[in-house]
Every structure is written in structure tokens, then in C-alpha cells.
Write a protein that holds these residues in place. Sequence first.
Motif, mmCIF file in Angstrom:
data_model
loop_
_atom_site.group_PDB
_atom_site.id
_atom_site.type_symbol
_atom_site.label_atom_id
_atom_site.label_comp_id
_atom_site.label_asym_id
_atom_site.label_seq_id
_atom_site.Cartn_x
_atom_site.Cartn_y
_atom_site.Cartn_z
ATOM 1 N N SER A 73 0.619 -0.905 0.281
ATOM 2 C CA SER A 73 0.457 -0.123 0.032
ATOM 3 C C SER A 73 1.293 1.485 0.159
ATOM 4 C CB SER A 73 -0.651 0.400 1.071
ATOM 5 O OG SER A 73 -0.590 -0.633 2.549
ATOM 6 N N LEU A 74 0.123 2.605 0.101
ATOM 7 C CA LEU A 74 0.827 3.310 -0.438
ATOM 8 C C LEU A 74 0.417 4.680 0.311
ATOM 9 C CD1 LEU A 74 3.809 4.726 -1.288
ATOM 10 C CD2 LEU A 74 2.115 5.813 -3.713
ATOM 11 N N ALA A 75 0.621 5.448 1.923
ATOM 12 C CA ALA A 75 -0.466 6.154 2.223
ATOM 13 C C ALA A 75 -0.019 7.583 1.265
ATOM 14 C CB ALA A 75 0.326 6.527 3.691
ATOM 15 N N SER A 76 1.464 8.243 0.805
ATOM 16 C CA SER A 76 1.097 9.679 -0.194
ATOM 17 C C SER A 76 2.546 8.878 -0.464
ATOM 18 C CB SER A 76 2.030 10.677 1.245
ATOM 19 O OG SER A 76 2.845 10.001 1.812
ATOM 20 N N GLY A 77 2.379 10.524 -2.197
ATOM 21 C CA GLY A 77 3.372 10.122 -2.603
ATOM 22 C C GLY A 77 2.986 9.291 -3.894
ATOM 23 N N THR A 78 3.913 8.829 -5.284
ATOM 24 C CA THR A 78 4.091 8.288 -6.034
ATOM 25 C C THR A 78 5.089 7.543 -5.979
ATOM 26 O OG1 THR A 78 2.962 10.309 -7.534
ATOM 27 C CG2 THR A 78 3.815 8.550 -8.523
ATOM 28 N N ARG A 79 4.266 6.003 -7.040
ATOM 29 C CA ARG A 79 5.292 4.692 -6.446
ATOM 30 C C ARG A 79 4.966 4.000 -7.773
ATOM 31 N NH1 ARG A 79 3.977 1.241 -2.903
ATOM 32 N NH2 ARG A 79 2.786 -0.292 -4.271
ATOM 33 N N GLN A 132 -0.600 5.689 -6.672
ATOM 34 C CA GLN A 132 -1.058 7.356 -6.351
ATOM 35 C C GLN A 132 -1.356 7.365 -4.334
ATOM 36 O OE1 GLN A 132 0.499 10.319 -7.502
ATOM 37 N NE2 GLN A 132 -0.137 11.289 -6.228
ATOM 38 N N GLY A 133 -0.524 7.553 -3.595
ATOM 39 C CA GLY A 133 -0.707 8.097 -2.363
ATOM 40 C C GLY A 133 -2.342 7.978 -1.982
ATOM 41 N N GLY A 134 -3.014 7.660 -1.164
ATOM 42 C CA GLY A 134 -4.258 6.886 -0.854
ATOM 43 C C GLY A 134 -5.018 6.657 -2.135
ATOM 44 N N THR A 135 -5.182 6.414 -3.262
ATOM 45 C CA THR A 135 -5.409 5.594 -3.937
ATOM 46 C C THR A 135 -5.347 4.215 -4.414
ATOM 47 O OG1 THR A 135 -5.577 7.771 -4.965
ATOM 48 C CG2 THR A 135 -6.488 5.605 -6.928
#
Length: 317
Positions: A73-79, A132-135
Motif C-alpha cells: 500500500s501507499l499512504a502518500s506520494g507516488t510509487r 498514487q498515495g491514498g488511491t
Amino acid sequence: MALTSIFYDGPVTESDRAANRAGAADYGVYGPNDFKVTAHPSIPYAVLVKAGRAHGHGVTDEAEIDQVVNCPSLASGTRWDLIVIRRNWQPELGGPSVLVPLTAGAEAVIPASRKIGPGVEDDQPIGFVRWQGGTSAPVEFIDMRTWAGNGGLFARSTKVLGYLAKVGTEVVINGVTWNYRLGTNDTPGWTSTAPLMAPIALAAGYTPFGGGYDPSVHTEKLELGRVFSEGTIGTTAASINVDKARFRYKLGDVSAGHRPPFQKILRPPASPQLGDVTVYVYPDGVVEWECTQTAVLPKTGANGFFIGLDGFSWPAA
């Protein structure tokens, strides 16, 4: 259901050998949808790898149904994550191959964590996924698959060049053929059939004509060393005073590598008030022009100053 892998240790049938494409290229998939990476319709931070067959370094893998690959998962930012087929020859019977997500970071660059070791452990890239963080659903994909046929390789993104770099490789991407060849001092590198574009450095007082015409004045060099000029030249001033007939004015400079081996004489379309216009391109790159009439021409309008360079050609020195 896990992948089914053949050509590790263990029995192989004659039908397996007849269908095997391993050896045609280091990596590939069999069909347009085989092992395509897509969004999962319901599971957060997961992608689907479509059913089909893929090959790499002598091993053929088959997914009878779509495969789920879970990503962090990703809380913020871009990965970006890179989805790979991981092949492992080290177990007693070898395989089966597995699908693995590798964290690439903020840019879609093949990460250093990718395993490169045919016969030991090796990763075949098949797709980048951007989060994308939060998505919890992926927001972008880059196809990293290749297809091997009788005439070479086909791919969709130039990012595959990052893992196909082996002397002799030829791959077609978006209509452009890329070759990995030995260059100067036997240094390997990629060349392509795409034109190499370079601006003509215009002299003071000149600028691209604009007004819906080419936004730049440039040359394009094709793979075989042929150079083509493009663009229409105007003036930066409110008007231009051509006060000498049969006098050569400097127009600009052609970049190194795009210059002709001998002087070229061109007869371009130009403002009718100038009479006959001639453009000269010299081996040192200097471009000059002359005309048979004197005139004071405005920058734009029906009587505006222009010299067109579209479509002229010469061999590069």
C-alpha cells in the motif's frame, strides 16, 4: 492457481518442445494479451496478470487463469512497481516460476533489485504499475512485454531497451527499429531508425516563421546518414531591409554531424518580392542566402518575409 513451468528439470514432451519459443529471444510472451498487467477490479493495491504463456532463458511458463499480484500500500506520494516473472533454477527440480512486484520508486526505472542470473535466478519484466498515495487502484501502466517472431522482437515502450541491451538485439517499438550494436572503439549502444533532430542555429534577425508553420527550423538525420531540412524562416524585426542583390547574407549554422561533405546549392520557396532566392549550405555548417531583388518586407502579412527549407536533403559528411 500457480504458474505451470516446463524446461526446468523433469520430463518434457514432444508437444512441449513443438510449442516452445524459448531460444528465439531471451524473453517474450506468446500473444497480445498473454501476461498483460491490468488493474484488479476489486482487490486494493492488486493487479491482474492475464492468462497466457511467456518464455525466458529456456523456460516456458503458462498461466491457465488470470493471476493476482498484491503490491504494498501507499499512504502518500507516488510509487512505481515493476511486475516480473521470477525464474529459479536452484530448487531440486527447478521452478515453478512466480510473479513478483519489485519496488522501483518515484520513476519508472528498472530497479537494482531485479535479479539477473539465467540458470540461477532471473526476473523477466512484464509491466510497470504506478500508484498514487491514498488511491488503492493503479493510476498508470507501462507495458514491458516483448514478442518474439520470425523477424525479430516487438514491444510497446522504449523502456524495454533497459533490459534488452545485448549486442545483436533488434526490436521494433512504435514503428521505429532499434538495434544494439558495437560503435566507436567497440562500445555497444542503441541506434534507431528514428530521425535525429537538431536545430539550425539561426543568425541574428531570423526566427522560425510561425503562424501555423513548423515551430522550429531544424535538420533531421536518418539512420543511413541522410539529412533533411525542415521549417520556414522569418524575421524577428518588424520589417527587414534587403538592400543588396546577389549578396550572401548569413542565415545560420547547421549542427555538427548534419553538415554536408560538399557545398550544397538550394532553391527554396521564398517571398516573391525577393526574386530568385538561393541558399548555400557549406561543409563547415554555415548557411547563407542571396536573392536577385532588393526589397523592404514586413514581418508578417501577404508581403511578409519568409524562406522555406522544407524537404531539402544531403548526405552527412
